[in-house]
Write an enzyme that holds these catalytic residues in place. Structure first.
Site, PDB file in Angstrom:
ATOM      1  N   HIS A 367     -15.223  89.774  46.865  1.00 48.20           N
ATOM      2  CA  HIS A 367     -15.639  88.451  47.343  1.00 48.20           C
ATOM      3  C   HIS A 367     -17.140  88.356  47.610  1.00 48.20           C
ATOM      4  O   HIS A 367     -17.748  87.313  47.418  1.00 48.20           O
ATOM      5  CB  HIS A 367     -14.849  88.068  48.600  1.00 48.20           C
ATOM      6  CG  HIS A 367     -15.046  88.999  49.751  1.00 48.20           C
ATOM      7  ND1 HIS A 367     -14.419  90.227  49.831  1.00 48.20           N
ATOM      8  CD2 HIS A 367     -15.797  88.887  50.888  1.00 48.20           C
ATOM      9  CE1 HIS A 367     -14.769  90.825  50.963  1.00 48.20           C
ATOM     10  NE2 HIS A 367     -15.614  90.034  51.616  1.00 48.20           N
ATOM     11  N   ASP A 368     -17.754  89.451  48.062  1.00 48.24           N
ATOM     12  CA  ASP A 368     -19.182  89.415  48.402  1.00 48.24           C
ATOM     13  C   ASP A 368     -20.055  90.136  47.385  1.00 48.24           C
ATOM     14  O   ASP A 368     -21.171  90.565  47.716  1.00 48.24           O
ATOM     15  CB  ASP A 368     -19.399  90.031  49.790  1.00 48.24           C
ATOM     16  CG  ASP A 368     -19.173  89.030  50.905  1.00 48.24           C
ATOM     17  OD1 ASP A 368     -19.239  87.815  50.651  1.00 48.24           O
ATOM     18  OD2 ASP A 368     -18.917  89.457  52.049  1.00 48.24           O
ATOM     19  N   LYS A 371     -23.791  89.440  46.986  1.00 49.71           N
ATOM     20  CA  LYS A 371     -24.810  89.927  47.922  1.00 49.71           C
ATOM     21  C   LYS A 371     -25.792  90.880  47.244  1.00 49.71           C
ATOM     22  O   LYS A 371     -26.888  91.125  47.776  1.00 49.71           O
ATOM     23  CB  LYS A 371     -24.151  90.635  49.103  1.00 49.71           C
ATOM     24  CG  LYS A 371     -23.459  89.694  50.078  1.00 49.71           C
ATOM     25  CD  LYS A 371     -22.855  90.461  51.241  1.00 49.71           C
ATOM     26  CE  LYS A 371     -22.203  89.530  52.250  1.00 49.71           C
ATOM     27  NZ  LYS A 371     -21.574  90.270  53.369  1.00 49.71           N
ATOM     28  N   HIS A 396     -25.160  83.670  47.646  1.00 50.07           N
ATOM     29  CA  HIS A 396     -24.377  84.812  47.155  1.00 50.07           C
ATOM     30  C   HIS A 396     -23.038  84.368  46.555  1.00 50.07           C
ATOM     31  O   HIS A 396     -22.480  85.052  45.693  1.00 50.07           O
ATOM     32  CB  HIS A 396     -24.149  85.860  48.257  1.00 50.07           C
ATOM     33  CG  HIS A 396     -23.017  85.558  49.187  1.00 50.07           C
ATOM     34  ND1 HIS A 396     -23.144  84.731  50.277  1.00 50.07           N
ATOM     35  CD2 HIS A 396     -21.727  85.980  49.187  1.00 50.07           C
ATOM     36  CE1 HIS A 396     -21.978  84.661  50.918  1.00 50.07           C
ATOM     37  NE2 HIS A 396     -21.099  85.411  50.278  1.00 50.07           N
ATOM     38  N   HIS A 422     -14.768  81.537  48.657  1.00 50.11           N
ATOM     39  CA  HIS A 422     -14.247  82.122  49.910  1.00 50.11           C
ATOM     40  C   HIS A 422     -14.996  81.625  51.148  1.00 50.11           C
ATOM     41  O   HIS A 422     -14.555  81.895  52.276  1.00 50.11           O
ATOM     42  CB  HIS A 422     -14.257  83.655  49.838  1.00 50.11           C
ATOM     43  CG  HIS A 422     -15.607  84.294  49.947  1.00 50.11           C
ATOM     44  ND1 HIS A 422     -16.527  84.290  48.917  1.00 50.11           N
ATOM     45  CD2 HIS A 422     -16.205  84.969  50.963  1.00 50.11           C
ATOM     46  CE1 HIS A 422     -17.613  84.940  49.293  1.00 50.11           C
ATOM     47  NE2 HIS A 422     -17.448  85.364  50.535  1.00 50.11           N
ATOM     48  N   HIS A 423     -16.100  80.890  50.965  1.00 47.36           N
ATOM     49  CA  HIS A 423     -16.782  80.264  52.115  1.00 47.36           C
ATOM     50  C   HIS A 423     -16.531  78.760  52.178  1.00 47.36           C
ATOM     51  O   HIS A 423     -17.159  78.065  52.984  1.00 47.36           O
ATOM     52  CB  HIS A 423     -18.280  80.557  52.074  1.00 47.36           C
ATOM     53  CG  HIS A 423     -18.626  81.953  52.511  1.00 47.36           C
ATOM     54  ND1 HIS A 423     -18.427  82.389  53.802  1.00 47.36           N
ATOM     55  CD2 HIS A 423     -19.140  82.998  51.817  1.00 47.36           C
ATOM     56  CE1 HIS A 423     -18.815  83.657  53.898  1.00 47.36           C
ATOM     57  NE2 HIS A 423     -19.252  84.048  52.701  1.00 47.36           N
ATOM     58  N   ASP A 451     -11.168  88.282  55.292  1.00 45.74           N
ATOM     59  CA  ASP A 451     -12.559  88.680  55.504  1.00 45.74           C
ATOM     60  C   ASP A 451     -13.010  88.422  56.940  1.00 45.74           C
ATOM     61  O   ASP A 451     -13.594  89.295  57.595  1.00 45.74           O
ATOM     62  CB  ASP A 451     -13.454  87.936  54.520  1.00 45.74           C
ATOM     63  CG  ASP A 451     -14.903  88.371  54.584  1.00 45.74           C
ATOM     64  OD1 ASP A 451     -15.156  89.565  54.839  1.00 45.74           O
ATOM     65  OD2 ASP A 451     -15.783  87.515  54.373  1.00 45.74           O
TER      66      ASP A 451
END
Length: 514
Positions: A367-368, A371, A396, A422-423, A451
């Site tokens: 998911h990240d 970054k 990101h 996801h955000h 998360d």
């Protein structure tokens, strides 16, 4: 990509069973009919199996017996009992309500005027129609043999179909150990049906270095049917152990009257054994076919094993890549492991398919991944971010999506969606696209909870772990705003399992506790 073979949906269908005796149900309200039928059939043997006669005197009693004995092969059924059409209504119940199309039904009537043959044969799913006056002892035996042969052939077809379904079920989930068990079980069912054996069978694998001398853990039961079911090798009876040991020492198959054991060695020198029970004598042709069958099956099984190993390698690469992104932001590698397990748990509780659960389990840790494109001085800033810095951090999501979206792999396509969404917030006030509610992919909604739950529950570079009660309060307040309310309720109702995951993949430093 695997081609899918689809079978029509079936409900209330009786599972085919291989039995040691053949059950025949007599349904008639005349005691004399039961007595005469038993006199004729009591000592009858069909293909080495004895006939077990069950007697009832009404259609209502017959329903109870049929529910208790699903493996009845033949029903000798009267028409006129507690009602003039009691037998005919029982036929409709068996076929339409129970969904039992395997059992053979022979209608016997002493009052043919109540149920004319021409009408009954057309309107009701029966297999024969006899007037009681014409059923001499010889004709009764002839009728019985004909019906049982028909049932035997239908049972063989049904067992072959179920065995094939078991093998096909393993194809879409080819990388999971459960699918390998499905494959092996399907093979056993195919052999049972082909050779008309009884229900008890074993499929075993022997490690290459234990082929002549068994040691703990070196002989594995890959699949089992009947009384054996799935169990460890060590739990099998001493009699079975002795038989298998003999074959391992002799390094060849054996065929005896009431059982046989197939022995063969694969290209990688593993030994496979199939143990089957039954008094069916095998012809030379049967044995040659078995040899070919087993060689092909072992090759297929080894291919499945290779796919499983490739899958495990692929999964480990994905986890390591996700850990690289987390390490850049000074998170621990266990963060991605916990997120993966939380996501898997929530997906299962939500009711996603096994395939989707496994896809999410692999994709959620990515998911990240975006970054990797964020400067270190912003990503690891210990203090509060400025509005401008926060806008850079938010990038990101799209960076991760752009990194992954071009892949042809289904798992990475899912990871791309998760990275981008996801955000997002359930109320539509998230980023990067302002999606809301069910517009947000279920994978992303699940990953968001996994998360954040881990972020709040464990130490981070910018904060200490929250107490559990504070974590739960946060989710209660964010339910319907930041998070999908249904998923939050699933988190609350399965909290013990989440805490078990947290404990299993704990970091060396502090995480939240009850």
């Amino acid at each position: 990509m695997y081609d899918e073979l689809l079978f029509a949906d079936e409900t209330n269908v009786v599972e085919p069973k291989i039995v040691d005796t053949i059950k025949v149900l007599i349904v008639d309200d005349e005691e004399e009919v039961h007595i005469v039928t038993k006199l004729v059939l009591n000592d009858f043997v069909f293909e080495g199996k004895k006939i077990e006669l069950l007697s009832v005197y009404s259609a209502s009693e017959a329903k109870e017996v049929l529910l208790k004995h699903e493996d009845i092969a033949l029903i000798l059924l009267d028409v006129v009992m507690e009602r003039a059409d009691a037998g005919l209504q029982l036929v409709k119940y068996i076929r339409e309500v129970m969904g039992n199309n395997l059992v053979r039904i022979v209608l016997r009537t002493g009052q043919p005027g109540e149920a004319p043959e021409a009408r009954v044969i057309v309107e009701y799913d029966i297999n024969d129609y006899k007037e009681k006056t014409e059923l001499t002892a010889q004709k009764l035996l002839t009728t019985l043999i004909s019906a049982l042969r028909s049932h035997r052939d239908l049972l063989t077809i049904a067992m072959n179909k179920r065995g094939l379904e078991k093998i096909i079920e393993s194809s879409p989930e080819i990388f999971r150990m459960q699918s390998m068990q499905n494959f092996a079980t399907g093979v056993l069912m195919q052999l049972i049906a082909m050779l008309r054996l009884n229900k008890n069978s074993l499929y075993l694998k022997v490690s290459s270095f234990a082929a002549t001398r068994k040691k703990d853990g070196e002989i594995k039961v890959l699949a089992a049917t009947g009384d054996f079911h799935i169990q460890n090798y060590e739990k099998l009876s001493q009699d079975i152990h002795d038989k298998l040991d003999y074959v391992l020492a002799a390094k060849q198959s054996i065929f005896l009257k009431d059982y046989f054991i197939l022995y063969w060695q694969s290209a990688d020198e593993h030994v496979y054994l199939i143990y089957m029970e039954g008094d069916q004598r095998l012809s030379d042709l049967d044995r040659r076919l078995l040899d070919v069958f087993c060689l092909n099956v072992s090759s297929a099984f080894e291919n499945l094993k290779l796919h499983l190993e490739m899958y495990d390698t692929q999964r480990e690469v994905f986890f390591r890549l996700a850990e690289v992104a987390e390490t850049r932001s000074k998170e621990t590698g266990n963060h991605v492991r916990r997120v993966a397990e939380y996501a898997r748990l929530l997906a299962m509780k939500y009711g996603l398919s096994e395939k989707d659960v496994e896809t999410l389990h692999l994709a959620a840790p990515m998911h990240d991944i975006g970054k990797l494109g964020i400067p270190d001085e912003i990503l690891n800033k210990p203090g509060k971010l400025t509005p401008e810095e926060f806008e850079i951090i938010k990038l990101h999501a799209n960076i991760g999506y752009d990194m992954l979206k071009g892949s042809h792999l289904h798992m990475l396509q899912a990871a791309a969606i998760i990275a981008k969404e996801h955000h997002e917030r359930y109320d539509g006030r998230g980023y990067s696209s302002g999606l809301q509610g069910n517009e947000i992919h279920i994978f992303a909604r699940i990953t968001a909870i996994a998360d954040v739950f881990d972020a709040l529950s464990c130490d981070r570079v910018y904060k200490k772990a929250w107490p559990l009660e504070d974590v739960l309060s946060y989710f209660q307040e964010a339910k319907g705003g930041q998070f999908d309310p249904e998923l939050v309720e699933l988190l609350f109702s399965n909290l013990d399992e989440f805490l078990q995951v947290q404990e299993k993949f704990a970091d060396d430093f502090h995480h939240t506790s009850v």
